[in-house]
Each structure stands twice: as C-alpha cells, then as structure tokens.
Design a protein around this motif. Structure first.
Motif, mmCIF file in Angstrom:
data_model
loop_
_atom_site.group_PDB
_atom_site.id
_atom_site.type_symbol
_atom_site.label_atom_id
_atom_site.label_comp_id
_atom_site.label_asym_id
_atom_site.label_seq_id
_atom_site.Cartn_x
_atom_site.Cartn_y
_atom_site.Cartn_z
ATOM 1 N N TRP A 1 9.437 6.252 1.426
ATOM 2 C CA TRP A 1 8.893 5.268 0.494
ATOM 3 C C TRP A 1 8.978 3.859 1.063
ATOM 4 C CZ3 TRP A 1 5.871 7.659 -2.426
ATOM 5 C CH2 TRP A 1 6.173 8.943 -2.873
ATOM 6 N N GLN A 2 9.925 3.612 1.946
ATOM 7 C CA GLN A 2 9.950 2.321 2.634
ATOM 8 C C GLN A 2 8.706 2.145 3.499
ATOM 9 O OE1 GLN A 2 14.056 2.864 4.265
ATOM 10 N NE2 GLN A 2 14.310 0.698 3.732
ATOM 11 N N ILE A 3 8.211 3.255 4.030
ATOM 12 C CA ILE A 3 7.003 3.201 4.851
ATOM 13 C C ILE A 3 5.753 3.121 3.972
ATOM 14 C CG2 ILE A 3 5.616 4.438 6.567
ATOM 15 C CD1 ILE A 3 8.305 3.313 7.585
ATOM 16 N N LYS A 4 5.701 3.962 2.951
ATOM 17 C CA LYS A 4 4.460 4.096 2.179
ATOM 18 C C LYS A 4 4.157 2.891 1.305
ATOM 19 C CE LYS A 4 3.788 9.048 2.256
ATOM 20 N NZ LYS A 4 3.411 10.252 1.501
ATOM 21 N N GLN A 5 5.141 2.057 1.045
ATOM 22 C CA GLN A 5 4.847 0.866 0.248
ATOM 23 C C GLN A 5 3.875 -0.071 0.963
ATOM 24 O OE1 GLN A 5 8.105 -1.962 -0.254
ATOM 25 N NE2 GLN A 5 9.094 -1.206 1.616
ATOM 26 N N PHE A 6 3.782 0.056 2.284
ATOM 27 C CA PHE A 6 2.906 -0.810 3.071
ATOM 28 C C PHE A 6 1.522 -0.209 3.289
ATOM 29 C CE2 PHE A 6 7.266 -1.854 4.528
ATOM 30 C CZ PHE A 6 7.287 -3.192 4.191
ATOM 31 N N ILE A 7 1.262 0.967 2.718
ATOM 32 C CA ILE A 7 0.028 1.693 2.998
ATOM 33 C C ILE A 7 -0.736 1.959 1.709
ATOM 34 C CG2 ILE A 7 -0.955 3.837 3.937
ATOM 35 C CD1 ILE A 7 1.531 4.108 5.671
ATOM 36 N N GLY A 8 -2.029 1.684 1.733
ATOM 37 C CA GLY A 8 -2.948 2.185 0.723
ATOM 38 C C GLY A 8 -3.721 3.338 1.330
ATOM 39 N N TYR A 9 -3.887 4.424 0.572
ATOM 40 C CA TYR A 9 -4.468 5.645 1.142
ATOM 41 C C TYR A 9 -5.498 6.215 0.178
ATOM 42 C CZ TYR A 9 -4.310 9.711 4.296
ATOM 43 O OH TYR A 9 -4.619 10.672 5.235
ATOM 44 N N VAL A 10 -6.667 6.542 0.713
ATOM 45 C CA VAL A 10 -7.721 7.178 -0.082
ATOM 46 C C VAL A 10 -8.262 8.356 0.715
ATOM 47 C CG1 VAL A 10 -9.990 6.928 -1.162
ATOM 48 C CG2 VAL A 10 -8.357 5.042 -1.245
ATOM 49 N N SER A 11 -8.364 9.508 0.060
ATOM 50 C CA SER A 11 -8.900 10.711 0.695
ATOM 51 C C SER A 11 -9.517 11.592 -0.375
ATOM 52 C CB SER A 11 -7.787 11.476 1.414
ATOM 53 O OG SER A 11 -6.848 11.988 0.474
ATOM 54 N N SER A 12 -10.262 12.588 0.076
ATOM 55 C CA SER A 12 -10.822 13.554 -0.874
ATOM 56 C C SER A 12 -9.707 14.299 -1.597
ATOM 57 C CB SER A 12 -11.731 14.545 -0.140
ATOM 58 O OG SER A 12 -12.863 13.893 0.380
ATOM 59 N N ALA A 13 -8.614 14.574 -0.886
ATOM 60 C CA ALA A 13 -7.495 15.292 -1.515
ATOM 61 C C ALA A 13 -6.913 14.491 -2.675
ATOM 62 C CB ALA A 13 -6.418 15.594 -0.476
ATOM 63 N N LEU A 14 -6.781 13.169 -2.482
ATOM 64 C CA LEU A 14 -6.293 12.329 -3.575
ATOM 65 C C LEU A 14 -7.243 12.385 -4.750
ATOM 66 C CD1 LEU A 14 -4.461 10.127 -4.808
ATOM 67 C CD2 LEU A 14 -5.882 8.433 -3.632
ATOM 68 N N GLN A 15 -8.527 12.373 -4.489
ATOM 69 C CA GLN A 15 -9.493 12.401 -5.581
ATOM 70 C C GLN A 15 -9.410 13.724 -6.346
ATOM 71 O OE1 GLN A 15 -13.291 10.927 -4.488
ATOM 72 N NE2 GLN A 15 -14.276 11.450 -6.415
#
Length: 480
Positions: free
Chosen positions: A331-345
C-alpha cells in the motif's frame, strides 16, 4: 436530385503543402446526404472540404464522382478573391488607383441564375452596397457576397466552410432556412465547429482529427451523436484537469529521483521467458507508450511495478523511493499509482452514482462507503464537467455505456493526481467513437497534469499526442 452519382474518396492521400497532408481518406457522399465536417482547430476540416473543390495534390488513392459545378464558400476562397482585387492596383501602369470590381459586377456578371442572386441580395439586405467596390467591404459583407455567388451558380454540390460565421442571429436563421429549401436538389457539405449551428437537414457527420477522417456518424443515431458531442467537448473545452484534494494529498516525492527504475529485470517460467534483462526508467511527468503482442509480458511488466507479481522481489526494482524488498508495504507503493484496466471495470459493477465513482478514487475503493467532504464533491463535479457528464452526475454507474464507464474509471484513478497513471489497454473492447473519447481524455491528462502516464496497447503505431517515449516488447522466447 441533380447529382445522381455518389462522390467516392478511396484511400485518398492529399498533400497541401510541406506542413499538412490528409491521409488515407475513405468517404462516400451519397446524393441524398447532407454532411457536416467537424473537428478541432487544425484537424483538417477545411482541407477535406477543399478537396471537394479540387484543391490539393493527390499523392495516392482515388477521387471519383465529383460534379463539374461546385459552389464553394470558404475563408481561403474569400482571401483569394480579395487578393486578386488588390493585385489590380499592381497591374495599373497609369498610376491611377483602381476602385476595384463593384459588388453588382461580382454578383451578376456571368451569373448562372440572376433571379436567385437578386432574391438573395434582398434576403441578405445588401442592396445598399451593390455599387461599392468588393475589396472595400467588411469581412462579413464580403462573406455574404461569396454565399450569394455560390448559391446562384446552379451548383451540383455546395461546399460551405463555416457559412454562418459572423452572421447575426436573424441572418443565420434565414440562411439555414434557405439552405433547407435546397435539400431535394443539391447535396451539401458544411464545415462547422458549433453543434448548435448544425441545420436540421444534416444527415451525416464526419469527424476529422490530425489529417484523418476518423469517424462517420449518422445524425439520426442519438447515442452516436451524443458521443460525438462529448468527444468535441473533451477536445475543445478550456476546462483544466481538476486539482487534487489537499486533505488527501499523496506524500511528496523527491523530484530528482525517478518514479520507477527497473534494472535488468526478467519474468521467467519453466518453459519460456516473457522478457529478460530489461532496463526501464520512468521519470516524473514523463509519458510512455508500452506496446507488444499478446503474451509479450506487458501486464506482467506492470505488475512488477505495482508489486502484484511474485517475481518482483527477485528483481532489481526501485519504485517511488523504495528499493523493492526493503520492508515496504504494497500500500505504500500503490498510493502513488492510479490504475485502469478491463479487469478493474469488470470488478466495478456497483450501482452507485457517477459522482460517487469519482469520489471513491480518494479512498481506492470499489463503491463509496465513507463520508466525503464538500471539497471532494466539488472536485468530482469538476471532473464530470470536464467529461461532459455534469447532467448525469446522479445516474447509476452500471447503467452507463462501456466507453463512458471507462472514462469515469480514468477520472477515478486521476482524482488524487497520482505521480503515475497506468492505463492497461484502456481502449480494449471499445468501438471507434468510445476509443476516440478515451484517447482525448488521455491527451488532456498528459497536457494538463504532472502525472506520468503509461499507456499500454498492442500497436506501437497507435500514438497519442503528448506521449513521446515508447517501449515495445517482443513475443516471449523459450527458456533453455
């Protein structure tokens, strides 16, 4: 209908000068159709219209069915006529300043349909300037003269580039009404920027972008028409990407350090290596396009960055100030990332409102389960305005089209202004219109934020304005 043959542009590439070219135009104009060409400034709208008037140098492809008599109104034709009038002074060897050609001569000399010309002079209320020199007219007056000349030439095709520009409201309505009387006899192609100026008789719309005819939309297709309106909104709106919420700001990073540095990384399985000895550095506010065929390891490479791949701890990886495997949490890493993918949708199947979907990005949640602040609501509404969805703020997300859902999820990923936005195949499964919408939003983000973007797709030639760095992966190789 005077012109019975369709006008056919097939794989047509036209060069206008060393700076601009129309590329691979495929377009058919049927006799009963009336088109609007639209797009952003500099996209090639006027150039495409000018092709129908015989302009440009053909590089390749074919143009057939163009009628002999084409009535043209454009800024370029207007400028050429004014320049021709000015050159008459240069040719005067007696040093007598010419008054120039009077308007009545411009309109009635060699006029194919004088009765129509007289009728239009009255409709435009131009009787008072018939004896005035054409070159002494205002821009608006000379444009009205151009319109009368074109409409009284017995045209088999009318090509009108911004014909309503500079007209007052009453004159605009008069001209639209007059053009409507011609629809059974003359096909028309109009270049227009404003959707609210599209005449009711328009049947089809051509969208031009970067010298290409990218979309063709039927006027009576309400969904496609609304999506085109939204695309033009995204392309032309002056609205900036909304700011982040200072209350939920991400910790600042050292601007002198790369966001990501991969040193000789590999992903290997028993029978194959997706890639080996790959070096990749992503610096702040640096945009990348990552491409490659299916199975080349694009998603695997991204999962090394996000920490979701088990082999991330056996590789030399530096992300957001952390050496991977030094005790940092995911979570220390992912706070700096925005991510969009078909899987998320696929996962985001909740019925919450559009506004709440964007606000959920502040909490990295699927759905919204926390009380949000007035400031967060305001930022979400600014994103909806940017997307052209303000009027739909309270509609349920799961009732949106697939393309609109993708736009909302990109806004959700961007709402915190992450240092890195990863868009994994964001156009996958989208039709041409929705693909253009997503690409327009990515361009807006690249131009208007300090977020570095990784745009992932299959095709290295499918480039986005604002992305200047490219990494292409190859098909995987068998391991020894």
């Amino acid at each position: 209908m005077t012109t019975r043959r369709p006008i056919h542009l097939e794989a047509l590439t036209i060069q206008f000068d060393e700076r601009f070219q129309l590329n691979n135009i495929n377009w058919q104009i049927e006799p009963e159709q009336h088109w609007v060409i639209t797009g952003t400034n500099g996209a090639g709208k006027s150039a495409l219209a000018a092709v129908l008037a015989g302009a440009g140098e053909r590089v390749s492809g074919n143009l057939s069915g163009l009628p002999a008599r084409v009535g043209v109104v454009s800024f370029e034709a207007q400028a050429e006529l004014i320049e021709a009038e000015r050159k008459k002074d240069d040719a005067d060897i007696l040093d007598v300043i010419s008054e120039g050609t009077p308007v009545h001569e411009m309109l009635f000399k060699d006029c194919a349909d004088p009765a129509t010309a007289r009728d239009l002079v009255a409709r435009f209320k131009l009787e008072y300037l018939l004896d005035r020199a054409f070159r002494k007219l205002s821009t608006g007056e000379s444009r009205k003269v151009m319109l009368i000349r074109a409409l009284s030439s017995n045209p088999e095709l009318l090509v009108l580039d911004e014909p309503f520009d500079g007209l007052d409201a009453d004159t605009l309505l008069m001209l639209q009404g007059y053009l409507a009387t011609l629809i059974e006899t003359v096909p028309m192609v109009l270049v227009l920027n404003r959707f609210d100026e599209f005449p009711d008789f328009i049947t089809d719309i051509a969208y031009v972008n970067q010298g290409e005819l990218q979309l063709q939309v039927k006027r009576d297709d309400p969904r496609a028409y609304a999506e085109l309106y939204q695309l033009l909104h995204l392309k032309t709106t002056q609205l900036a990407v909304p700011p982040a919420d200072p209350e939920t700001a991400i910790p600042a990073l050292d601007p002198a350090q790369p966001l990501v540095h991969l040193n000789g990384v590999s992903i290997k399985y028993d029978d194959k290596a997706l890639f080996s000895d790959l070096d990749w550095t992503i610096n702040p506010n640096q945009h990348w396009q990552l491409s490659g065929p299916n199975g080349s390891g694009k998603t695997g490479l991204l999962s090394l960055i996000t920490g979701d791949h088990p082999q991330c701890y056996v590789n030399d990886i530096f992300v957001f100030g952390f050496k991977r495997g030094s005790g940092e949490s995911i979570w220390q890493i992912k706070q700096f990332i925005g991510y969009v993918s078909s899987a998320l949708q696929w996962e985001y199947r909740v019925g919450t409102s559009l506004r709440n979907v964007i606000i959920s990005g502040f909490y990295d949640s699927i759905g919204l389960y926390s009380k949000y602040s007035d400031r967060q609501r305001q930022i979400a509404d600014q994103w909806l305005a940017l997307l052209g969805m303000s009027h739909r703020a309270d509609q349920p997300f799961n009732k949106l089209s697939y393309g609109d859902q993708r736009l909302l999820l990109i806004a959700r990923a961007m709402v915190k202004h992450p240092p890195l936005l990863i868009l994994d195949e964001p156009c996958l499964g989208l039709d041409d219109m929705n693909r253009q919408l997503v690409l327009a939003l990515i361009e807006k983000i690249c131009a208007g934020t300090e977020t570095a973007v990784i745009y992932v797709n299959h095709h290295p030639e499918d480039r986005i304005e604002g992305i200047e760095n490219y990494l292409a992966l190859n098909a995987p190789t068998p391991t020894q």
